[in-house]
Motif scaffolding. Structure first.
Motif, short mmCIF file in Angstrom:
data_model
loop_
_atom_site.label_atom_id
_atom_site.label_comp_id
_atom_site.label_asym_id
_atom_site.label_seq_id
_atom_site.Cartn_x
_atom_site.Cartn_y
_atom_site.Cartn_z
N ALA A 1 -14.81 14.44 2.91
CA ALA A 1 -15.60 15.35 3.75
C ALA A 1 -14.71 16.09 4.73
O ALA A 1 -14.94 17.26 5.06
N LYS A 2 -13.66 15.39 5.19
CA LYS A 2 -12.75 15.99 6.16
C LYS A 2 -11.72 16.90 5.47
O LYS A 2 -10.96 17.61 6.12
N GLY A 3 -11.67 16.81 4.16
CA GLY A 3 -10.72 17.63 3.41
C GLY A 3 -9.30 17.09 3.44
O GLY A 3 -8.34 17.83 3.25
N THR A 4 -9.15 15.80 3.70
CA THR A 4 -7.79 15.23 3.72
C THR A 4 -7.65 14.19 2.60
O THR A 4 -8.63 13.73 2.03
N ALA A 5 -6.40 13.87 2.31
CA ALA A 5 -6.13 12.77 1.39
C ALA A 5 -5.11 11.87 2.06
O ALA A 5 -4.01 12.31 2.41
N GLU A 6 -5.51 10.63 2.30
CA GLU A 6 -4.61 9.71 3.00
C GLU A 6 -4.43 8.45 2.17
O GLU A 6 -5.25 8.12 1.32
N SER B 1 0.82 -1.22 0.00
CA SER B 1 0.00 0.00 0.00
C SER B 1 0.86 1.27 0.00
O SER B 1 0.39 2.34 -0.40
N ASP B 2 2.12 1.16 0.41
CA ASP B 2 2.99 2.36 0.38
C ASP B 2 3.20 2.88 -1.04
O ASP B 2 3.55 4.04 -1.23
N ALA B 3 3.00 2.01 -2.01
CA ALA B 3 3.25 2.39 -3.40
C ALA B 3 2.39 3.57 -3.84
O ALA B 3 2.71 4.27 -4.80
N TYR B 4 1.25 3.80 -3.14
CA TYR B 4 0.35 4.88 -3.54
C TYR B 4 0.74 6.22 -2.92
O TYR B 4 0.11 7.25 -3.22
N GLU B 5 1.75 6.23 -2.02
CA GLU B 5 2.19 7.46 -1.35
C GLU B 5 2.38 8.62 -2.33
O GLU B 5 1.88 9.72 -2.10
N PRO B 6 3.15 8.40 -3.44
CA PRO B 6 3.40 9.54 -4.34
C PRO B 6 2.11 10.12 -4.94
O PRO B 6 2.03 11.34 -5.14
N ILE B 7 1.12 9.27 -5.19
CA ILE B 7 -0.15 9.76 -5.75
C ILE B 7 -0.84 10.66 -4.73
O ILE B 7 -1.32 11.75 -5.04
N VAL B 8 -0.88 10.18 -3.48
CA VAL B 8 -1.52 10.95 -2.41
C VAL B 8 -0.79 12.28 -2.22
O VAL B 8 -1.41 13.35 -2.14
N ARG B 9 0.54 12.20 -2.21
CA ARG B 9 1.37 13.39 -1.93
C ARG B 9 1.31 14.39 -3.09
O ARG B 9 1.04 15.57 -2.89
N ASP B 10 1.53 13.89 -4.30
CA ASP B 10 1.66 14.81 -5.44
C ASP B 10 0.33 15.36 -5.94
O ASP B 10 0.27 16.45 -6.50
N PHE B 11 -0.73 14.58 -5.77
CA PHE B 11 -2.01 15.01 -6.35
C PHE B 11 -3.09 15.25 -5.30
O PHE B 11 -4.21 15.63 -5.64
N ASN B 12 -2.76 14.98 -4.04
CA ASN B 12 -3.71 15.22 -2.95
C ASN B 12 -5.05 14.47 -3.17
O ASN B 12 -6.12 15.04 -3.03
#
Lengths: 340, 359
Positions: free
Chosen positions: B230-235, B194-205
């Protein structure tokens, strides 16, 4: 050359000469012999009474020839007996035609015949006529079998699409998809060991037990190729009534379900060889269900859905486990295992 | 189970109320697409949650040029084509592997079957039609390893293997994209972690949530995405901990890295994606079918106005394609999304259509 000197089927076994006569005398008559067949006339003479007659035929080309729970011989008997039984007929007699590939081992051939004989005997249906042909190596795949069957219509039942109305119940006599998944798991190229077993069985006895209850039966069909999806779609299209199936009510074997999930198959599309779908009036469905459950071939029987409404473009829908809905389509005709 | 589903639905409802607009969630995996349809999940979601079926079906993202190459190879008398079942009905310029009706096309269940075919047929060259994402590539690598160990010179691989992360990157880099979040693929994540998606979350929010394939897991995954939006976060999250770890399957990753390298290959509908396709490394190039048969990779024009490309990018739903259900059906498919059982068009056609008069 006598049969005992050859262990393989030869072209001459189908040539109409001494080898054919020997094959009939040594392999066919000891297993299937009865008063009508023993006369070896060109046509069987049957006394069927004055009622209405049902007549059907089916050809069997299954691969592998032997599978867990059955073989092509058993299948060839059950298939035709079931086609008569679901038409509301009491099977009276069958024909058995064999198209054998030259070079087939006699031992295998005998095993298949024996299995057909045992199955026909258990179903109480005599084989009264038949034929044997042998084709060159490569022109058939081991053995192809055709059976035709004749039966007399059972009194007091009225199978008719016109009588189907909203509220009618849809029943099945047990787990779905067992036969198709067994064949697929044992077919060349699919190497997984499994305890799967075909449901291949003659349904004439269980059907007659259900009919004896007096339940108001309006439709019966055996969901073979195309499975429950094909049969319910045919029912919807012919009766012009939509159908709802309940996923949680569908009887399934866990292993069969897992195998289907793994390969991306929908069990509703998978073939059965010992199942029948029945439509009864709502008020007599329990009567039919109890009769099914009391029979060894119906212990897992269930009411799996109902007829909903009359419409021009009827559909079959599945109420899913989570309470969602989706359409159940007529299957394409060939299931392809998925990549991942 | 039903209680948990109800809880997830309540969470979605309140999240949707808070957001006050449509939430577009792309499921990247074909198995998710099928499960969503087969379990009738769409009708149980709040109206403002829209699911987009992404480029997660291996057959669907395979470029038309690749299909045409497989047909050319199948028409040769010196080859045996070893393919997974899904691929045989995909139409190319000269029909499909099914309609060619050639005896040299063999459906396999495992890549090792292709190696067996090579051993049994020394006078033919066996071409493994190797498509699929990170989940299937390790099996292809194992086949090459086996062929190399046995010194089988008549075995080769036509690699169309794809990588999910570069595709997600490409989708979000398109300024027309409408994707708010990804429901990430369960099978692929078992391999890549699941760490592989980190860059997507980080770069594109954008939230990335890995879910399994049971209806409850999919619904809970969607609910988790709604909660984040709804919380306005991307995790970066996984609700499929039973099978997916943060780092993935190191053994599978190692064998793929040993035999394959990424390059800029063509994807249907998405064009050339930087580092999105895998080919054999130089050391094993004798097993590369492109090199063995001197084939250049040429993107082919997609057939007859098929809109599979736009479907794969989540820009349109299958029924928005003018060919859907009229010219293009599972019996007579125009595009691959209708062929594969995991394709969005096929799933939509099979399970999603409603009564005609309601359309």
């Amino acid at each position: 050359m006598t049969q005992s000197q050859t262990k393989k089927i030869l072209l001459a076994h189908g040539g109409g000469g001494r080898l054919t006569a020997a094959l009939i005398e040594n392999s066919i008559l000891p297993k299937f012999g009865n008063e009508t067949l023993n006369q070896l006339t060109d046509s069987a003479h049957l006394e069927l009474g004055s009622g209405s007659i049902c007549f059907t035929t089916d050809s069997f080309v299954v691969k592998p020839l032997f599978f867990s729970g059955g073989d092509i011989g058993k299948l060839a008997i059950c298939g035709t007996v079931n086609d008569l039984a679901v038409a509301g007929a009491k099977p009276a007699a069958l024909s058995l035609s064999l198209i054998i590939e030259e070079g087939m081992d006699f031992e295998i051939f005998e095993q298949i015949l024996q299995s057909a004989a045992v199955t026909a005997k258990a179903a109480g249906v005599p084989i009264v006529t038949g034929d044997t042909k042998v084709v060159e190596t490569g022109a058939a795949d081991g053995i192809f079998i055709n059976t035709a069957g004749i039966g007399t219509k059972i009194d007091n039942i009225d199978l008719s699409m016109n009588r189907i109305v909203p509220g009618d119940k849809i029943l099945i006599n047990g787990n779905i998809g067992d036969h198709g998944m067994t064949i697929m798991s044992q077919r060349e190229g699919m190497k997984f060991e499994s305890p799967l077993k075909s449901d291949c069985a003659c349904l004439n006895d269980i059907i007659s037990k259900v009919l004896e209850t007096g339940a108001d039966v309006k439709f019966m069909r055996d969901p073979t190729r195309g499975g429950v999806a094909a049969t319910t779609n045919e029912l919807a299209a012919s009766s012009l009534h939509s159908i709802e199936l309940i996923e949680t009510a569908l009887p399934t074997d866990l292993t069969v379900r897992a195998a289907a999930d793994m390969l991306g198959f929908d069990l509703l599309n998978i073939a059965n060889e010992g199942k029948f779908i029945m439509v009864t009036s709502a008020d007599t469905a329990d009567k039919a269900l109890n009769a099914m459950r009391a029979h060894p071939l119906g212990t897992k029987a269930a009411i799996i859905g109902e007829v909903t409404q009359k419409e021009e473009m009827p559909i079959v829908e599945l109420i899913t486990t989570i309470g969602g809905r989706r359409i159940v389509q007529m299957p394409y005709g060939r299931e392809l295992p998925r990549i991942c | 189970m039903l209680t948990r589903i109800c809880q997830a639905q309540a969470l979605m409802e309140s999240a949707c109320d808070a957001v006050g607009r449509q939430i577009n969630i792309m499921e990247v995996c074909g198995t998710h697409t099928v499960s969503i349809f087969r379990n009738g999940i769409r009708p149980t979601l709040p109206k403002s949650v829209k699911l987009l079926s992404g480029p997660g079906c291996p057959v669907c993202v395979t470029d038309q040029g690749y299909i045409d190459v497989t047909l050319d190879l199948a028409l040769r008398d010196d080859t045996i084509i070893a393919t997974y079942g899904d691929m045989i009905r995909v139409p190319g310029k000269a029909g499909s592997l099914e309609t060619l009706n050639r005896k040299n096309v063999k459906i396999i269940m495992s890549t090792i079957d292709a190696v067996d075919l090579a051993r049994q047929n020394p006078d033919k060259t066996v071409v493994l039609i190797a498509v699929g994402f990170e989940t299937t590539t390790p099996a292809t690598a194992v086949a090459v390893k086996q062929a190399a160990a046995e010194n089988l010179t008549n075995f080769c691989v036509l690699s169309g293997h794809k990588l999910v992360i570069p595709a997600m990157n490409a989708l979000l880099s398109d300024k027309n994209n409408k994707i708010d979040a990804f429901l990430c693929p369960g099978h692929v994540s078992v391999i890549i972690g699941s760490d592989a998606y980190e860059p997507i979350v980080r770069d594109f929010n954008r939230p990335c949530v890995v879910a399994g394939f049971e209806p409850m897991q999919i619904i809970e995954g969607i609910a988790e995405i709604c909660r984040q939006i709804a919380k306005g976060t991307a995790e970066n999250g996984s609700i499929y901990e039973v099978a997916v770890t943060a780092k993935g399957n190191a053994t599978a990753q190692r064998i793929v890295a040993e035999y394959f390298e990424p390059y800029d290959g063509y994807w249907r509908g998405l064009g050339k994606i930087p580092g999105g396709t895998l080919r054999l490394v130089d050391e094993y190039s004798q097993f590369d079918a492109m090199k063995r048969f001197n084939i250049d990779e040429i993107p082919a024009e997609e057939l007859g106005g098929c809109k599979c490309g736009e479907v794969l990018c989540g820009l349109i739903d299958p029924p928005d394609c003018p060919k859907f259900e009229t010219k293009c059906t599972p019996d007579s498919p125009v595009g691959p999304c209708m062929v594969s059982s995991e394709g969005a068009c096929s799933a939509w056609y099979k399970y999603g259509r409603r009564r005609k008069q309601n359309k």
